[in-house]
Write a protein that holds these residues in place. Structure first.
Motif, PDB file in Angstrom:
ATOM      1  N   ASN A 109     -15.789  52.443  -3.305  1.00  0.00           N
ATOM      2  CA  ASN A 109     -14.849  53.160  -2.440  1.00  0.00           C
ATOM      3  C   ASN A 109     -15.518  53.366  -1.086  1.00  0.00           C
ATOM      4  O   ASN A 109     -16.663  52.943  -0.889  1.00  0.00           O
ATOM      5  N   ARG A 121     -18.889  44.402  -3.456  1.00  0.00           N
ATOM      6  CA  ARG A 121     -18.042  44.903  -4.546  1.00  0.00           C
ATOM      7  C   ARG A 121     -18.545  44.406  -5.909  1.00  0.00           C
ATOM      8  O   ARG A 121     -18.583  45.156  -6.879  1.00  0.00           O
ATOM      9  N   ARG A 152      -4.659  50.110  -5.962  1.00  0.00           N
ATOM     10  CA  ARG A 152      -5.606  49.577  -4.964  1.00  0.00           C
ATOM     11  C   ARG A 152      -5.157  49.966  -3.558  1.00  0.00           C
ATOM     12  O   ARG A 152      -3.960  50.047  -3.273  1.00  0.00           O
ATOM     13  N   GLU A 188      -8.562  57.815  -1.651  1.00  0.00           N
ATOM     14  CA  GLU A 188      -9.781  57.006  -1.793  1.00  0.00           C
ATOM     15  C   GLU A 188     -10.603  57.428  -3.012  1.00  0.00           C
ATOM     16  O   GLU A 188     -10.940  58.611  -3.176  1.00  0.00           O
ATOM     17  N   ASP A 209     -15.570  50.547  -9.626  1.00  0.00           N
ATOM     18  CA  ASP A 209     -15.131  49.925  -8.382  1.00  0.00           C
ATOM     19  C   ASP A 209     -15.641  50.773  -7.223  1.00  0.00           C
ATOM     20  O   ASP A 209     -15.663  51.998  -7.321  1.00  0.00           O
ATOM     21  N   ASP A 269      -9.370  47.952  -0.049  1.00  0.00           N
ATOM     22  CA  ASP A 269      -9.865  47.225  -1.234  1.00  0.00           C
ATOM     23  C   ASP A 269      -9.661  45.716  -1.151  1.00  0.00           C
ATOM     24  O   ASP A 269     -10.099  44.999  -2.040  1.00  0.00           O
TER      25      ASP A 269
END
Ligand code: BEZ
Length: 403
Positions: free
Chosen positions: A314, A302, A382, A270, A312, A291
């Protein structure tokens, strides 16, 4: 009197969360507090901003602030002052840091930490006090929502048992018969290995060796040589942040990736796949986020997180975001009166998170998320959900007696 209050607040929070994503909740101000002093609400943030867990601390902080900004930037109509303290990585300094937040900075809420050992150390200061309300946005130490649970301790993350229990089952379901565990030796590692081993062995597997690495060491060579010699069907591990990056890369570099599959709670990959590169591809884990959930709430989160941070998100940012939601709900319900302990606890312990990026979850009676655990596989960097590990999984909360 208290019952009446409880019912009306609960209904209010549910409606606000369901219809307006809490933006309206933040502006609700009961008359009793509307006229008084409007000093900022103080939030003490005790998280790591250096070392192997720096990425986790930054993700939580960024997303908590983002959530509150998206709702207007206030809590119950009041401005916010964050008192940010680096927890570092050893439990020894945590009691003093927590004490300073409470006695000198006089914070209204404490948010932290990441590390299970630091959480235990903080609890020596925060647990005996009735205030401030303490929200744990990561550290999964089972004990804090089991035998050490308390009315003013809440968690927006997980217990160390939850995803490890599912990851142990996953390994057995995939036909693995023998495994070696390899993890950092501190509460998160020991509790996750215990949970994973129990569910794996219950399903017929056998852990043939347990390897323990001192925290926060990232010299894995000797352990990898031992794994190669033992030749188990699989390895079950907990590492996170910088340690996860190094372990997964070293594992592949040692030639083990294609011979002995790695499993574990999703912390192993992660927020780390960019740095892990090809070494992470194909690793299967279990966690309360993925994701590709592709819900309206997650897509909105997101996009907003990427816009605000350039990164991005997490699972750690999700936990920070939901910490912001919890604060918004509670402070809206009391019109910004951070001293309204009983009412805040009422709201927090009956909270349901309809707008969480991880999917709907609710607070358990022991104050830990009841949540879905997903099976994920790393594909092109991802974390792709490939199945459901457990629906609305609740920690057993053994020994929790709220007093
Ligand atoms: C913990 O210490 O509880 C922990 C740290 C990083 C990821 C997950 C759990």
């Amino acid at each position: 009197m208290k019952k009446k209050l409880k019912t009306s607040r609960r209904r209010f929070v549910a409606a606000a969360a369901a219809t307006t994503g809490l933006a309206a909740a933040a502006t609700f101000v009961p008359a009793r507090f509307a006229i008084g002093a409007r000093a900022p609400v103080k939030i003490g943030v005790l998280l790591p901003f250096g070392g192997v867990y720096a990425m986790l601390g930054n993700s939580i902080t960024d997303a908590m602030k983002l959530r509150i900004e998206l709702a207007g930037g206030k809590l119950g109509g009041r401005d916010i002052e964050y008192v940010i303290v680096d927890s570092e990585w050893t439990p020894a300094k945590a009691p003093l840091k927590a004490k300073k937040l409470v006695s000198k900075d006089r914070v209204d809420f404490v948010v932290g930490p990441v590390h299970s050992g630091i959480a235990m150390a903080m609890s020596t200061v925060l647990r005996p006090r009735k205030l401030p309300i303490w929200i744990i946005p990561n550290a999964g130490n089972n004990k804090l929502t089991r035998e050490l649970c308390a009315p003013h301790i809440f968690r927006t993350s997980f217990t160390n048992w939850q995803s490890a229990h599912v990851a142990g089952q996953l390994m057995a379901n995939e036909g693995i018969k023998t495994a070696v565990t390899c993890t950092w030796k501190y509460a998160a590692g020991t509790q996750m290995m215990e949970a994973g081993k129990a569910s794996f062995e219950k399903a017929g597997g056998k852990v043939i060796k347990e390897l323990w690495v001192p925290f926060p060491d990232v010299e894995f060579q000797a352990y990898l040589s031992e794994i190669a010699a033992l030749k188990p069907d699989a390895v079950f591990s907990f590492y996170s942040g910088g340690g996860a990056v190094k372990f997964v890369k070293d594992y592949a570099a040692a030639g083990l990736k294609d011979k002995i599959p790695l499993y574990g709670p999703g912390f192993l990959t992660e927020g780390a796949t960019k740095a892990q590169g090809d070494a992470a591809e194909g690793i299967k884990t279990a966690l309360h986020y993925a994701d590709n959930l592709d819900t309206k709430e997650d897509n909105r989160f997101r996009a907003a997180y990427k816009k605000a941070t350039g990164k991005d998100p997490n699972v750690f940012s999700v936990q920070g975001y939901d910490t912001g939601s919890l604060l918004l709900q509670a402070m809206a319900a009391v019109g910004g009166d951070a001293g309204a302990r009983e009412e805040i606890i009422d709201v927090m312990e009956t909270a349901t998170f309809y707008d969480s990026p991880r999917g709907v979850w609710k607070m358990s009676k022991a104050h830990n998320p009841i949540q879905d655990i997903y099976i994920r596989r790393v594909e092109e960097g991802r974390q792709i959900k490939i199945g459901m590990g457990a629906e609305q999984l609740e920690d057993p909360a053994t020994g929790c007696k709220m007093s």
